[in-house]
Design a protein around this motif. Structure first.
Motif, PDB file in Angstrom:
ATOM      1  N   GLY A   1     -70.293-100.005 -47.233  1.00  0.00           N
ATOM      2  CA  GLY A   1     -70.616-101.371 -47.633  1.00  0.00           C
ATOM      3  C   GLY A   1     -72.068-101.687 -47.366  1.00  0.00           C
ATOM      4  N   ASP A   2     -72.501-102.776 -47.923  1.00  0.00           N
ATOM      5  CA  ASP A   2     -73.893-103.172 -47.833  1.00  0.00           C
ATOM      6  C   ASP A   2     -74.184-103.916 -46.535  1.00  0.00           C
ATOM      7  N   CYS A   3     -75.418-103.770 -46.082  1.00  0.00           N
ATOM      8  CA  CYS A   3     -75.921-104.582 -44.979  1.00  0.00           C
ATOM      9  C   CYS A   3     -76.365-105.926 -45.549  1.00  0.00           C
ATOM     10  N   THR A   4     -76.315-106.962 -44.723  1.00  0.00           N
ATOM     11  CA  THR A   4     -76.798-108.271 -45.139  1.00  0.00           C
ATOM     12  C   THR A   4     -77.872-108.741 -44.164  1.00  0.00           C
ATOM     13  N   THR A   5     -78.850-109.434 -44.685  1.00  0.00           N
ATOM     14  CA  THR A   5     -79.924-109.973 -43.850  1.00  0.00           C
ATOM     15  C   THR A   5     -79.412-111.217 -43.131  1.00  0.00           C
ATOM     16  N   VAL A   6     -79.526-111.229 -41.797  1.00  0.00           N
ATOM     17  CA  VAL A   6     -79.061-112.361 -41.008  1.00  0.00           C
ATOM     18  C   VAL A   6     -80.212-113.108 -40.335  1.00  0.00           C
ATOM     19  N   ALA A   7     -81.420-112.561 -40.376  1.00  0.00           N
ATOM     20  CA  ALA A   7     -82.616-113.240 -39.874  1.00  0.00           C
ATOM     21  C   ALA A   7     -83.821-112.630 -40.577  1.00  0.00           C
ATOM     22  N   GLY A   8     -84.788-113.473 -40.894  1.00  0.00           N
ATOM     23  CA  GLY A   8     -85.970-112.996 -41.599  1.00  0.00           C
ATOM     24  C   GLY A   8     -85.782-112.905 -43.100  1.00  0.00           C
ATOM     25  N   SER A   9     -84.916-113.739 -43.635  1.00  0.00           N
ATOM     26  CA  SER A   9     -84.576-113.650 -45.055  1.00  0.00           C
ATOM     27  C   SER A   9     -85.729-114.042 -45.976  1.00  0.00           C
ATOM     28  N   GLN A  10     -86.776-114.640 -45.428  1.00  0.00           N
ATOM     29  CA  GLN A  10     -87.886-115.066 -46.272  1.00  0.00           C
ATOM     30  C   GLN A  10     -89.142-114.228 -46.035  1.00  0.00           C
ATOM     31  N   GLY A  11     -88.953-113.007 -45.544  1.00  0.00           N
ATOM     32  CA  GLY A  11     -90.065-112.074 -45.405  1.00  0.00           C
ATOM     33  C   GLY A  11     -90.910-112.306 -44.169  1.00  0.00           C
ATOM     34  N   GLN A  12     -92.038-111.621 -44.147  1.00  0.00           N
ATOM     35  CA  GLN A  12     -92.941-111.637 -43.000  1.00  0.00           C
ATOM     36  C   GLN A  12     -93.665-112.969 -42.892  1.00  0.00           C
ATOM     37  N   GLY A  13     -93.728-113.504 -41.670  1.00  0.00           N
ATOM     38  CA  GLY A  13     -94.478-114.730 -41.460  1.00  0.00           C
ATOM     39  C   GLY A  13     -94.037-115.502 -40.235  1.00  0.00           C
ATOM     40  N   TRP A  14     -94.634-116.696 -40.066  1.00  0.00           N
ATOM     41  CA  TRP A  14     -94.397-117.572 -38.911  1.00  0.00           C
ATOM     42  C   TRP A  14     -93.279-118.573 -39.125  1.00  0.00           C
TER      43      TRP A  14
END
Length: 117
Positions: free
Chosen positions: A23-36
């Motif tokens: 199955g696929d992994c899902t993004t649980v933090a940092g979904s909007q890429g690199q940054g502050w």
């Protein structure tokens, strides 16, 4: 059962992956890429799970510890560091490890300050 939480350092995110390996992994933090931003990370290096399921992230490149919602949506909150690299009481310098003590306190391996906070 259960999932594995993975710090995906170079992609600036934290992933939840099925422990069975299918199955696929899902993004649980940092979904909007690199940054502050509150839904961005920069170099997450280590993770720990809080008793309520929230994900505690040692964010090496921004010298801070983030607490991110268990559900994988919503804003992360800075709970330690975030005042730039340094050795002050509210500063970290390349946090590379994070764990939770039995009382719920967050323990941080603060690499270049050669200390655990």
């Amino acid at each position: 059962g259960g999932d594995i939480i993975v710090s995906d350092h170079n992609n600036h995110r934290v992933q939840r992956c099925p422990a069975a390996g299918r199955g696929d992994c899902t993004t649980v933090a940092g979904s909007q890429g690199q940054g502050w931003g509150p839904q961005q990370l920069n170099g997450p290096y280590a993770v720990a799970l809080a008793p309520d399921g929230d994900i505690i992230v040692a964010e090496r490149n921004y010298h801070r510890i983030q607490r991110c919602p268990a559900a994988g949506s919503g804003d992360c909150t800075t709970v330690a560091g975030g005042q730039g690299a340094g050795s002050g009481a509210q500063q970290l310098n390349y946090p590379i490890g994070v764990a939770l003590a039995p009382d719920g306190a967050i323990l941080v391996a603060d690499r270049y300050n050669h200390r655990v906070q």
